[in-house]
Design a protein around this motif. Structure first.
Motif, PDB file in Angstrom:
ATOM      1  N   TRP A   1      24.696-101.624  95.520  1.00 13.72           N
ATOM      2  CA  TRP A   1      26.332-102.217  94.928  1.00 13.72           C
ATOM      3  C   TRP A   1      26.450-102.052  93.491  1.00 13.72           C
ATOM      4  O   TRP A   1      27.379-101.658  92.931  1.00 13.72           O
ATOM      5  CB  TRP A   1      26.332-103.576  95.446  1.00 13.72           C
ATOM      6  CG  TRP A   1      27.328-103.426  96.546  1.00 13.72           C
ATOM      7  CD1 TRP A   1      28.620-103.469  96.459  1.00 13.72           C
ATOM      8  CD2 TRP A   1      26.999-103.479  97.958  1.00 13.72           C
ATOM      9  NE1 TRP A   1      29.271-103.183  97.706  1.00 13.72           N
ATOM     10  CE2 TRP A   1      28.259-103.325  98.681  1.00 13.72           C
ATOM     11  CE3 TRP A   1      25.732-103.434  98.599  1.00 13.72           C
ATOM     12  CZ2 TRP A   1      27.818-103.245 100.078  1.00 13.72           C
ATOM     13  CZ3 TRP A   1      25.836-103.547  99.968  1.00 13.72           C
ATOM     14  CH2 TRP A   1      26.907-103.209 100.841  1.00 13.72           C
ATOM     15  N   ASP A   2      25.298-102.245  92.579  1.00 15.16           N
ATOM     16  CA  ASP A   2      25.374-101.869  91.337  1.00 15.16           C
ATOM     17  C   ASP A   2      25.869-100.702  91.047  1.00 15.16           C
ATOM     18  O   ASP A   2      26.603-100.526  90.113  1.00 15.16           O
ATOM     19  CB  ASP A   2      23.997-102.389  90.758  1.00 15.16           C
ATOM     20  CG  ASP A   2      24.128-102.353  89.123  1.00 15.16           C
ATOM     21  OD1 ASP A   2      25.028-102.971  88.593  1.00 15.16           O
ATOM     22  OD2 ASP A   2      23.109-101.485  88.544  1.00 15.16           O
TER      23      ASP A   2
ATOM     24  N   PHE B   1      29.598-100.377  91.772  1.00 17.24           N
ATOM     25  CA  PHE B   1      30.448-101.029  91.015  1.00 17.24           C
ATOM     26  C   PHE B   1      30.418-100.281  89.470  1.00 17.24           C
ATOM     27  O   PHE B   1      31.268-100.160  88.723  1.00 17.24           O
ATOM     28  CB  PHE B   1      30.171-102.583  90.859  1.00 17.24           C
ATOM     29  CG  PHE B   1      30.566-103.338  91.963  1.00 17.24           C
ATOM     30  CD1 PHE B   1      31.865-102.776  92.507  1.00 17.24           C
ATOM     31  CD2 PHE B   1      29.767-104.365  92.530  1.00 17.24           C
ATOM     32  CE1 PHE B   1      32.185-103.815  93.872  1.00 17.24           C
ATOM     33  CE2 PHE B   1      29.981-104.877  93.681  1.00 17.24           C
ATOM     34  CZ  PHE B   1      31.141-104.747  94.273  1.00 17.24           C
TER      35      PHE B   1
ATOM     36  N   TRP C   1      28.693-109.000  92.212  1.00 22.07           N
ATOM     37  CA  TRP C   1      29.753-108.780  91.361  1.00 22.07           C
ATOM     38  C   TRP C   1      30.346-109.843  90.581  1.00 22.07           C
ATOM     39  O   TRP C   1      30.756-109.708  89.481  1.00 22.07           O
ATOM     40  CB  TRP C   1      31.038-108.248  92.184  1.00 22.07           C
ATOM     41  CG  TRP C   1      31.749-109.227  93.120  1.00 22.07           C
ATOM     42  CD1 TRP C   1      31.342-109.466  94.264  1.00 22.07           C
ATOM     43  CD2 TRP C   1      32.692-110.526  92.653  1.00 22.07           C
ATOM     44  NE1 TRP C   1      32.164-110.732  94.945  1.00 22.07           N
ATOM     45  CE2 TRP C   1      32.865-111.294  93.869  1.00 22.07           C
ATOM     46  CE3 TRP C   1      33.498-110.730  91.832  1.00 22.07           C
ATOM     47  CZ2 TRP C   1      33.823-112.388  93.886  1.00 22.07           C
ATOM     48  CZ3 TRP C   1      34.178-111.817  91.626  1.00 22.07           C
ATOM     49  CH2 TRP C   1      34.428-112.677  92.967  1.00 22.07           C
ATOM     50  N   ARG C   2      30.147-110.850  90.920  1.00 20.10           N
ATOM     51  CA  ARG C   2      30.350-112.163  90.180  1.00 20.10           C
ATOM     52  C   ARG C   2      29.614-112.247  88.804  1.00 20.10           C
ATOM     53  O   ARG C   2      28.381-112.097  88.698  1.00 20.10           O
ATOM     54  CB  ARG C   2      30.137-113.525  90.459  1.00 20.10           C
ATOM     55  CG  ARG C   2      31.281-114.065  91.540  1.00 20.10           C
ATOM     56  CD  ARG C   2      31.109-115.613  91.692  1.00 20.10           C
ATOM     57  NE  ARG C   2      31.631-116.005  92.848  1.00 20.10           N
ATOM     58  CZ  ARG C   2      33.072-116.212  93.466  1.00 20.10           C
ATOM     59  NH1 ARG C   2      34.125-115.501  92.623  1.00 20.10           N
ATOM     60  NH2 ARG C   2      33.238-116.486  94.344  1.00 20.10           N
TER      61      ARG C   2
ATOM     62  N   ARG D   1      30.183-109.917  86.625  1.00 19.00           N
ATOM     63  CA  ARG D   1      30.408-108.344  85.862  1.00 19.00           C
ATOM     64  C   ARG D   1      31.654-108.481  84.963  1.00 19.00           C
ATOM     65  O   ARG D   1      32.837-109.019  85.741  1.00 19.00           O
ATOM     66  CB  ARG D   1      30.369-107.401  86.913  1.00 19.00           C
ATOM     67  CG  ARG D   1      29.174-106.947  87.584  1.00 19.00           C
ATOM     68  CD  ARG D   1      29.348-105.872  88.721  1.00 19.00           C
ATOM     69  NE  ARG D   1      29.620-104.577  87.856  1.00 19.00           N
ATOM     70  CZ  ARG D   1      28.541-103.846  87.836  1.00 19.00           C
ATOM     71  NH1 ARG D   1      27.468-103.712  88.484  1.00 19.00           N
ATOM     72  NH2 ARG D   1      28.802-102.358  87.270  1.00 19.00           N
TER      73      ARG D   1
ATOM     74  N   VAL E   1      34.655-105.671  86.768  1.00 16.96           N
ATOM     75  CA  VAL E   1      35.100-105.917  88.289  1.00 16.96           C
ATOM     76  C   VAL E   1      35.799-107.380  88.252  1.00 16.96           C
ATOM     77  O   VAL E   1      35.224-108.318  87.760  1.00 16.96           O
ATOM     78  CB  VAL E   1      33.957-105.980  89.300  1.00 16.96           C
ATOM     79  CG1 VAL E   1      34.539-106.301  90.573  1.00 16.96           C
ATOM     80  CG2 VAL E   1      33.331-104.631  89.219  1.00 16.96           C
TER      81      VAL E   1
ATOM     82  N   CYS F   1      38.251-110.071  90.562  1.00 19.83           N
ATOM     83  CA  CYS F   1      38.619-110.290  91.797  1.00 19.83           C
ATOM     84  C   CYS F   1      40.020-110.688  92.040  1.00 19.83           C
ATOM     85  O   CYS F   1      40.657-111.469  91.386  1.00 19.83           O
ATOM     86  CB  CYS F   1      37.834-111.602  92.322  1.00 19.83           C
ATOM     87  SG  CYS F   1      38.239-111.982  94.052  1.00 19.83           S
TER      88      CYS F   1
ATOM     89  N   LEU G   1      38.541-106.615  95.649  1.00 16.88           N
ATOM     90  CA  LEU G   1      37.875-106.665  94.059  1.00 16.88           C
ATOM     91  C   LEU G   1      38.616-105.342  93.543  1.00 16.88           C
ATOM     92  O   LEU G   1      39.099-104.554  94.166  1.00 16.88           O
ATOM     93  CB  LEU G   1      36.675-106.410  94.005  1.00 16.88           C
ATOM     94  CG  LEU G   1      35.850-107.515  94.631  1.00 16.88           C
ATOM     95  CD1 LEU G   1      34.264-107.118  94.606  1.00 16.88           C
ATOM     96  CD2 LEU G   1      35.956-108.978  94.182  1.00 16.88           C
TER      97      LEU G   1
ATOM     98  N   LYS H   1      38.149-102.514  90.032  1.00 16.37           N
ATOM     99  CA  LYS H   1      37.354-101.976  88.962  1.00 16.37           C
ATOM    100  C   LYS H   1      38.353-101.942  87.772  1.00 16.37           C
ATOM    101  O   LYS H   1      39.326-101.324  87.867  1.00 16.37           O
ATOM    102  CB  LYS H   1      36.603-100.609  89.127  1.00 16.37           C
ATOM    103  CG  LYS H   1      36.051 -99.957  88.017  1.00 16.37           C
ATOM    104  CD  LYS H   1      34.824 -99.973  88.040  1.00 16.37           C
ATOM    105  CE  LYS H   1      33.986 -99.189  86.968  1.00 16.37           C
ATOM    106  NZ  LYS H   1      32.539 -99.503  86.679  1.00 16.37           N
TER     107      LYS H   1
END
Ligand SMILES: C[S@@+](CC[C@H](N)C(=O)[O-])C[C@H]1O[C@@H](n2cnc3c(N)ncnc32)[C@H](O)[C@@H]1O
Length: 289
Positions: A204-205, A208, A235-236, A238, A241, A243, A285, A287
């Protein structure tokens, strides 16, 4: 065409494939695989479990019959939520790319195509789809979906083998990262147990970090605290990114336009109905840099 009508077309093909492999024992095999999948999904939080196998055509038939139309409709509903927070449209250009991670069974791509067929303000005329999945056997099921849907959008579906637990299978893949929209539908819960050494988080890294600015990510999964927190941990925190929408543990059903009666013949044969109610969690989410 409704999602259940499309699923019926795919099921007829999968049934023929199953007959070629299992002959007269196919119906019993399918009944057993419906139970196998239900048992597997009840045990998703067990980190010592074995991975669910979709290799056997009887398992793939069981999955498509029980889950695909409903999951596809949840994708439509989530896209409608994205449209509403995004100024009335999900897409901004005539040509769009879609990457469905764990998308082999076709629910995600069917949901996106259904959404496009119902939302005439969307500018998309050409959609390139990447179905990224660890099970190669899914490859044949949906590559001709555009013909079945009689979609006004020109569709090109590519199946790409990818196992999130094996970085060598995704380290060098680049094209799927160009997507305007990524879907993770009932995928995170399936792989959480196999996050040995943080490999799932590494995947996931990469997504994202390398996705294009403006790309959207849809997460839909079983509504459980463990899965919500696991996905949110990617993601939280980052800064790149944002929400746009989140919803936890909601009982959800397909929209009224979807009628599982289309599968009547198979419902009678197997004494089973598709799953029509689920507790789900959703994240949308974006980017942003
Ligand atoms: C529950 S299904 C979800 C399918 C679809 N997205 C949906 O919403 O119906 C999970 C999918 O993940 C795939 N899968 C399981 N483990 C995987 C892994 N380690 N890497 C890639 N795909 C995997 C399976 O083959 C299966 O197609």
């Amino acid at each position: 065409m409704t999602l259940f009508e499309l699923v019926k077309v795919a099921l007829d093909e999968l049934y023929d494939e199953g007959k070629a492999q299992h002959g007269a024992s196919l119906d019993d095999k399918i009944k057993a695989k419906i139970s196998y999948l239900a048992g597997g999904y009840r045990g998703l939080t067990d980190s010592s479990r074995r991975a669910i196998s979709y290799r056997d055509p009887a398992t793939r038939f069981a999955y498509v019959m029980k889950y695909v139309a409903t999951h596809g409709d949840y994708v439509v509903q989530t896209l409608e939520a994205l449209r509403d927070v995004n100024g009335g449209k999900v897409f901004s250009a005539e040509s769009a790319r879609l990457s469905c991670v764990g998308g082999g069974p076709g629910s995600d791509v069917m949901g996106v195509l259904k959404y496009l067929s119902e939302n005439k303000k969307e500018p998309v005329k050409k959609l390139t789809c990447y179905l990224l999945d660890g099970e190669q056997a899914w490859a044949d099921t949906w590559t001709e979906i555009g013909d079945a849907l009689q979609s006004p959008v020109s569709i090109n579906v590519n199946f790409q083998p990818l196992d999130v637990t094996k970085p060598e299978s995704w380290n060098s893949q680049k094209k799927f990262l160009l997507a305007d929209l990524f879907t993770f539908s009932y995928f995170v819960s399936e792989v959480k147990a196999f996050d040995k050494g943080g490999v799932v988080g590494d995947f996931w890294d990469k997504i994202f970090t390398e996705a294009s600015i403006g790309a959207n990510f849809l997460y839909i999964d079983n509504g459980y605290k463990e899965f919500n927190e696991f996905f949110d941990s990617f993601w939280r925190g980052r800064k790149d990114v944002e929400c746009l929408y989140e919803d936890d543990n909601q009982w959800t059903t397909p929209r009224g336009s979807e009628q599982s009666d289309e599968l009547g013949e198979y419902k009678t044969k197997f004494g089973q109905s598709p799953k029509l109610k689920s507790m789900i969690s959703t994240r949308i989410l974006k980017k942003i840099k």
